[in-house]
Design an enzyme around this catalytic site. Structure first.
Site, PDB file in Angstrom:
ATOM      1  N   LYS A  54      39.346  -5.556  22.361  1.00  5.70           N
ATOM      2  CA  LYS A  54      40.078  -6.265  21.305  1.00  5.70           C
ATOM      3  C   LYS A  54      39.112  -6.998  20.376  1.00  5.70           C
ATOM      4  O   LYS A  54      39.233  -6.920  19.155  1.00  5.70           O
ATOM      5  CB  LYS A  54      41.068  -7.267  21.920  1.00  5.70           C
ATOM      6  CG  LYS A  54      42.240  -6.622  22.624  1.00  5.70           C
ATOM      7  CD  LYS A  54      43.086  -7.673  23.340  1.00  5.70           C
ATOM      8  CE  LYS A  54      44.246  -7.042  24.087  1.00  5.70           C
ATOM      9  NZ  LYS A  54      45.087  -8.061  24.750  1.00  5.70           N
ATOM     10  N   ALA A  70      41.254 -11.747  24.131  1.00  5.33           N
ATOM     11  CA  ALA A  70      41.672 -12.124  25.485  1.00  5.33           C
ATOM     12  C   ALA A  70      42.712 -11.145  26.006  1.00  5.33           C
ATOM     13  O   ALA A  70      43.394 -10.469  25.234  1.00  5.33           O
ATOM     14  CB  ALA A  70      42.232 -13.543  25.477  1.00  5.33           C
ATOM     15  N   ASP A  71      42.820 -11.107  27.329  1.00  7.96           N
ATOM     16  CA  ASP A  71      43.847 -10.288  27.964  1.00  7.96           C
ATOM     17  C   ASP A  71      44.236 -10.936  29.289  1.00  7.96           C
ATOM     18  O   ASP A  71      43.436 -11.660  29.880  1.00  7.96           O
ATOM     19  CB  ASP A  71      43.369  -8.859  28.196  1.00  7.96           C
ATOM     20  CG  ASP A  71      44.532  -7.930  28.476  1.00  7.96           C
ATOM     21  OD1 ASP A  71      45.297  -7.656  27.531  1.00  7.96           O
ATOM     22  OD2 ASP A  71      44.713  -7.510  29.635  1.00  7.96           O
ATOM     23  N   THR A  72      45.464 -10.675  29.725  1.00 12.66           N
ATOM     24  CA  THR A  72      45.977 -11.227  30.975  1.00 12.66           C
ATOM     25  C   THR A  72      46.693 -10.133  31.745  1.00 12.66           C
ATOM     26  O   THR A  72      47.419  -9.321  31.149  1.00 12.66           O
ATOM     27  CB  THR A  72      46.974 -12.383  30.698  1.00 12.66           C
ATOM     28  OG1 THR A  72      46.336 -13.354  29.864  1.00 12.66           O
ATOM     29  CG2 THR A  72      47.443 -13.041  31.983  1.00 12.66           C
ATOM     30  N   GLY A 107      40.956 -12.314  30.941  1.00  8.83           N
ATOM     31  CA  GLY A 107      39.675 -11.886  30.389  1.00  8.83           C
ATOM     32  C   GLY A 107      39.469 -12.528  29.035  1.00  8.83           C
ATOM     33  O   GLY A 107      40.429 -12.652  28.255  1.00  8.83           O
TER      34      GLY A 107
END
Length: 192
Positions: A54, A70-72, A107
């Site tokens: 991203k 970011a990622d979840t 992340g």
């Protein structure tokens, strides 16, 4: 030249978390990437890969800016739970989380105007109480499962399901703010 920060996410929760720490992105630009899970990929690897993808996607379109991606993902045992596709998928997730401890992986990737980057995975344990079918049905009706990893948001109705957490609360919401600020600062970003 004034520094600019771009958030590579459409998440209002991430924007709000950054604002709560005095960081106000100049622009929000969601990345158009494939977020498919690779077979046998761990939660930690997945969130780092997606946060990096991203951030890189947005950096390529906006060089010479600070970018935060970011990622979840939620992990119950070996099963990774992204965003539910529909109410039935959300119901399945909640049944699997009921009465169990699970992990929320977050992340974060920050890229500096010079192209230097910092990448990190954060893990928080969450324990849910045993959920009744009526509680699950009531939660599904709220619609709060939509666009949420694991089908829930701790800061909403599902907060009443949580018996305990071990780790970063803001990671569960969508962005471990302490890590994000440290990463930005480490790459030279100055809060105004």
């Amino acid at each position: 030249m004034a520094q600019k920060l771009i958030l590579a996410s459409a998440s209002p929760r991430r924007l709000s978390l950054l604002a709560s720490a005095g960081v106000h992105p100049d622009k929000v630009e969601p990345a158009d990437i494939d977020e498919s899970i690779i077979k046998s990929e761990t939660g930690s690897h997945l969130v780092k890969r997606l946060a990096l993808s991203k951030a890189k996607y947005v950096y390529e379109r906006n060089p010479k800016n600070f970018i935060i991606g970011a990622d979840t993902i939620v992990s119950a045992g070996r099963r990774l739970m992204g965003k539910p596709s529909d109410p039935d998928n959300a119901r399945t997730y909640l049944k699997q989380l009921s009465g169990r401890r699970h992990r929320v992986y977050g992340g974060i990737c920050v890229i500096s105007p010079k192209g230097n980057s910092s990448l990190k995975s954060i893990s928080t344990f969450v324990r849910f109480k045993r959920l009744t079918p009526a509680e699950i049905d009531a939660f599904i009706l709220t619609g709060q499962w939509k666009d949420k990893a694991g089908g829930y948001a701790i800061q909403g109705f599902a907060g009443s399901f949580v018996l305990s957490i071990n780790g970063s609360y803001t990671n569960i919401v969508g962005l471990d703010i302490a890590s994000a600020i440290a990463m930005l600062t480490g790459l030279g970003f100055k809060r105004s």
